[in-house]
Write an enzyme that holds these catalytic residues in place. Structure first.
Site, PDB file in Angstrom:
ATOM      1  N   HIS A 182      42.079  41.003  36.301  1.00  0.00           N
ATOM      2  CA  HIS A 182      43.309  41.044  37.103  1.00  0.00           C
ATOM      3  C   HIS A 182      42.933  40.990  38.577  1.00  0.00           C
ATOM      4  O   HIS A 182      41.924  41.569  38.996  1.00  0.00           O
ATOM      5  CB  HIS A 182      44.109  42.308  36.818  1.00  0.00           C
ATOM      6  CG  HIS A 182      45.499  42.270  37.394  1.00  0.00           C
ATOM      7  ND1 HIS A 182      46.465  41.386  36.962  1.00  0.00           N
ATOM      8  CD2 HIS A 182      46.076  42.992  38.387  1.00  0.00           C
ATOM      9  CE1 HIS A 182      47.573  41.571  37.648  1.00  0.00           C
ATOM     10  NE2 HIS A 182      47.368  42.539  38.525  1.00  0.00           N
ATOM     11  N   HIS A 196      50.645  41.179  43.778  1.00  0.00           N
ATOM     12  CA  HIS A 196      50.062  40.548  42.593  1.00  0.00           C
ATOM     13  C   HIS A 196      51.158  40.131  41.635  1.00  0.00           C
ATOM     14  O   HIS A 196      52.318  40.539  41.763  1.00  0.00           O
ATOM     15  CB  HIS A 196      49.091  41.506  41.898  1.00  0.00           C
ATOM     16  CG  HIS A 196      49.724  42.793  41.438  1.00  0.00           C
ATOM     17  ND1 HIS A 196      49.548  43.302  40.171  1.00  0.00           N
ATOM     18  CD2 HIS A 196      50.527  43.688  42.071  1.00  0.00           C
ATOM     19  CE1 HIS A 196      50.195  44.440  40.048  1.00  0.00           C
ATOM     20  NE2 HIS A 196      50.808  44.702  41.193  1.00  0.00           N
ATOM     21  N   CYS A 232      48.280  36.368  37.271  1.00  0.00           N
ATOM     22  CA  CYS A 232      47.678  36.948  38.474  1.00  0.00           C
ATOM     23  C   CYS A 232      46.778  35.967  39.222  1.00  0.00           C
ATOM     24  O   CYS A 232      46.864  35.830  40.448  1.00  0.00           O
ATOM     25  CB  CYS A 232      46.907  38.210  38.117  1.00  0.00           C
ATOM     26  SG  CYS A 232      45.466  37.944  37.042  1.00  0.00           S
TER      27      CYS A 232
END
Length: 279
Positions: free
Chosen positions: A223, A235, A172
């Site tokens: 994240h 993402h 990510c």
């Protein structure tokens, strides 16, 4: 670099339109003195800067309520809008799960609801940190088109935890770092470190390009994704094993959402669009 990045955004603290300035803390300053100087409250300064305590240090840069400026459409703005008058949506799309999401169609759905393009205050003695430039459909569409082209290049890249090579795999934070590097902005490597740059943005005031953060496998920010409008973000997710588009309202992400940071200013957006227009 961190000092520069800290200057790259500002949010609106209240519902009424306002701008903000950057104040450099001096020796002997306190939040009370600074609040009194700018005719505001300690609570508001802490909210604008995401501060949890009253401790500040000399040299620290704080966002403070600023003066209001009358928007002035500069010649440069007019020339840009003329060049972009024939702009059409990019045809590229990104596969997320089993569905295809055309990235740039989002702005046109919103743009149809706007009767008039807003005048953008470029020719004023400050940089617009609240990104009102993206309220103009032409600018917003142009930025989305650039992001779509960068996303498209990574659609077949697998998710690899700790990966940093677009040809072999990304996670990510290496994804967001890669995209912003292409835009001329250097981000730290991890989601945790990226959460410490930029300025906090309220969820209801998110703009295209903002970084959105979540707590997943750890207590700290673990994240991160890139907001693209309409409550959606792009993402690299282990859930989809690669590039994905998800909703902030999804149960999983809604429960784990912890905030957003802005690392784009009006000046940077203008610079990015100009550079890509020359390619």
């Amino acid at each position: 670099m961190r000092r520069v990045v800290l200057l790259l955004s500002v949010i609106l603290a209240f519902s009424s339109p306002a701008f903000a300035d950057i104040y450099v803390v001096k020796r002997g300053d306190s939040l009370y003195k600074i609040a009194k100087k700018f005719r505001t409250t300690v609570a508001r300064i802490k909210r604008l800067n995401g501060l949890r305590s009253n401790v500040i240090r000399p040299g620290q840069r704080l966002i403070v309520p600023g003066r209001r400026y009358k928007p002035v459409k500069s010649r440069e703005t007019i020339r840009f809008l003329e060049r972009k008058s024939e702009l059409t949506a990019a045809s590229s799309a990104i596969k997320a799960g089993s569905e295809i999401y055309p990235i740039t169609s989002i702005v046109y759905e919103e743009g149809e609801k706007l009767a008039d393009a807003l005048s953008t205050p470029l020719n004023v003695p400050y940089d617009n940190w609240n990104l009102s430039i993206l309220e103009d459909p032409e600018y917003k569409s142009a930025l989305l088109k650039i992001l779509a082209s960068l996303f498209k290049d990574l659609k077949n890249t697998p998710y690899v935890f700790g990966g940093g090579n677009p040809k072999r795999g990304l996670d990510c934070s290496s994804f967001t770092m890669y995209v912003y590097r292409k835009l001329g902005i250097n981000l730290p490597r991890t989601a945790r470190a990226q959460f410490n740059v930029g300025v906090p943005v309220k969820k209801e005031e998110l703009k295209v390009g903002d970084l959105v953060f979540f707590r997943t496998y750890a207590r700290f920010p673990s994240h991160v994704g890139i907001y693209i409008g309409n409550g959606k973000f792009v993402h690299f997710s282990s859930m989809f094993h690669g590039l994905a588009i998800s909703s902030l309202d999804d149960r999983y992400f809604k429960k784990r959402y912890i905030g957003a940071k802005r690392v784009l200013s009006e000046k940077l957006v203008k610079k990015i669009l100009y550079a890509w227009d020359k390619k």
